[in-house]
Design a protein around this motif. Structure first.
Motif, mmCIF file in Angstrom:
data_model
loop_
_atom_site.group_PDB
_atom_site.id
_atom_site.type_symbol
_atom_site.label_atom_id
_atom_site.label_comp_id
_atom_site.label_asym_id
_atom_site.label_seq_id
_atom_site.Cartn_x
_atom_site.Cartn_y
_atom_site.Cartn_z
ATOM 1 N N LYS A 283 0.857 -1.105 -0.123
ATOM 2 C CA LYS A 283 -0.118 -0.003 0.094
ATOM 3 C C LYS A 283 0.775 1.415 0.088
ATOM 4 O O LYS A 283 0.505 2.172 -0.685
ATOM 5 N N TRP A 284 1.966 1.244 0.730
ATOM 6 C CA TRP A 284 2.904 2.423 0.885
ATOM 7 C C TRP A 284 3.557 2.672 -0.346
ATOM 8 O O TRP A 284 3.576 3.576 -0.962
ATOM 9 N N GLN A 286 2.557 1.681 -3.301
ATOM 10 C CA GLN A 286 1.463 2.073 -4.449
ATOM 11 C C GLN A 286 1.176 3.846 -4.344
ATOM 12 O O GLN A 286 1.221 4.387 -5.239
ATOM 13 N N LEU A 287 1.489 3.940 -3.020
ATOM 14 C CA LEU A 287 1.145 5.362 -2.835
ATOM 15 C C LEU A 287 2.373 6.344 -3.477
ATOM 16 O O LEU A 287 1.955 7.381 -4.199
ATOM 17 N N SER A 288 3.623 5.819 -3.507
ATOM 18 C CA SER A 288 4.549 6.396 -4.182
ATOM 19 C C SER A 288 4.735 6.527 -5.525
ATOM 20 O O SER A 288 4.758 7.467 -6.294
ATOM 21 N N ASN A 290 1.829 6.131 -7.670
ATOM 22 C CA ASN A 290 0.716 7.100 -7.787
ATOM 23 C C ASN A 290 1.286 8.571 -8.008
ATOM 24 O O ASN A 290 0.742 9.330 -8.822
#
Length: 352
Positions: A283-284, A286-288, A290
């Protein structure tokens, strides 16, 4: 589809990974120790960009505390993190030769430890483990000794001398304690795990003691390989750094230089090996991704993207007894890989 490793009526299902490389916040830099509480909150010791990261196993970032330095509450070379029965956070620092204690929210409680060679003094403290009486056992790597303290730092006892015979140690690193109170030590430079009783009497050894898998170029043997299964006898460990034991007595060994986790049964027989299965993005991460399209493009250009799934010089592991999860510090990739154990998995089409 879930990745499943099976053997002898047990299975380990890869669940997910937590983290990304980051010098602060939602990520880790060289995680070398992990502790988990009954609520699924993990505390991670970051060796570089030194700090403790507090998050949930489900990837919710909570906070971080501690930073580089030599003042009280600061670290130079973190080696491990452990929790007492009250949820207080204990950290070990091999350079400062001290133990720093925080409450569960990261407020400094106490600092103790004195550098030296005498009983009760510390010389390169690495891993820690609490016993049923809430005493803490600490590995002294540099003088090959295991010491027992109260959680307030009062010296109680010790064992261990440098050597390569049964019961001897040579630069040990990892430690854990099973449900019977027996102590397991990752005997780093002897390439084995040794099991002791609380008096320091040698009980058994896991691993052959024969070092295998040394690369001719001086690197780790699988730095540039693409095999999911490592063709080295799993009994031949190469500088093991971490050890954990689950409630069934299975022993998990972080085989540092062979970049894998080897699982033994309580009799010392090899059961399975885990190479790492971290496909996709956390999840972390994926934030980067995005926020940075160039990161996605760089991943798409990888010639062999599957190599990113594998463990890269892992250092430590912990077993969550409440939820039967294995947590591996995938150190050089800045993440934790999580596996779930099911010892009632008996489907014959999957068993080895």
């Amino acid at each position: 589809m879930a990745v499943i490793t099976t053997a002898q009526g047990r299975c380990w299902r890869y669940s997910h990974y937590v983290g990304r490389r980051s010098t602060a916040g939602m990520g880790f830099t060289q995680p070398v120790g992990v502790a988990i509480d009954k609520d699924g909150v993990v505390f991670v010791a970051n060796r570089t960009s030194t700090r403790i990261t507090k998050a949930t196993i489900d990837q919710e970032f909570i906070t971080e505390f501690g930073r580089g330095g030599n003042a009280e509450g600061q670290f130079t070379y973190l080696t491990d993190v452990a929790l007492d029965k009250d949820g207080n956070v204990y950290t070990s620092d091999e350079w400062l030769n001290r133990i720093t204690v925080f409450d569960n929210d990261g407020t400094l409680i106490k600092v103790w430890g004195e550098a030296g060679e005498e009983e009760g003094q510390l010389n390169g403290p690495s891993s820690m483990a609490f016993d049923a009486d809430d005493n803490v056992w600490i590995v002294n790597s540099f003088n090959s000794r295991i010491q027992k303290f109260t959680r307030d730092g009062k010296y109680l006892s010790s064992f261990g001398t440098k050597g390569d015979g049964a019961g001897d140690l040579d630069m040990p690193w990892g430690i854990t304690i099973d449900n019977n109170g027996d102590i397991y030590v990752a005997d780093w430079n002897n390439h084995r795990i040794q099991k002791f009783d609380t008096a320091g009497n040698h009980l058994t050894t896991f691993g052959s003691g024969a070092k295998s898998g040394v690369a001719t170029d001086g690197g780790t043997p699988y730095s540039h390989a693409f095999e999911a299964r490592i063709p080295i006898n799993p009994r031949d460990l190469n500088h093991p750094t971490g050890v954990a034991v689950d409630g069934d007595g299975d022993v998990y060994v972080v085989d540092w230089m062979n970049e894998r986790v080897v699982i033994f049964d309580q009799e010392g027989k090899t059961v399975a090996t885990l190479r790492g299965d971290a496909s996709g993005l956390s999840k972390w991460a994926q934030l980067s991704a995005n926020a940075n399209p160039d990161m996605v493009k760089a991943r798409e250009r990888l010639k062999n993207p599957e190599i990113q799934n594998y463990l890269r010089m892992p250092v430590a592991c912990s077993f969550d007894q409440e939820n039967k999860r294995l947590i591996i510090c995938d150190t050089m990739r800045g993440r934790l890989q999580i596996y779930e154990k099911d010892d009632k998995y008996m489907d014959p089409q999957f068993n080895l």
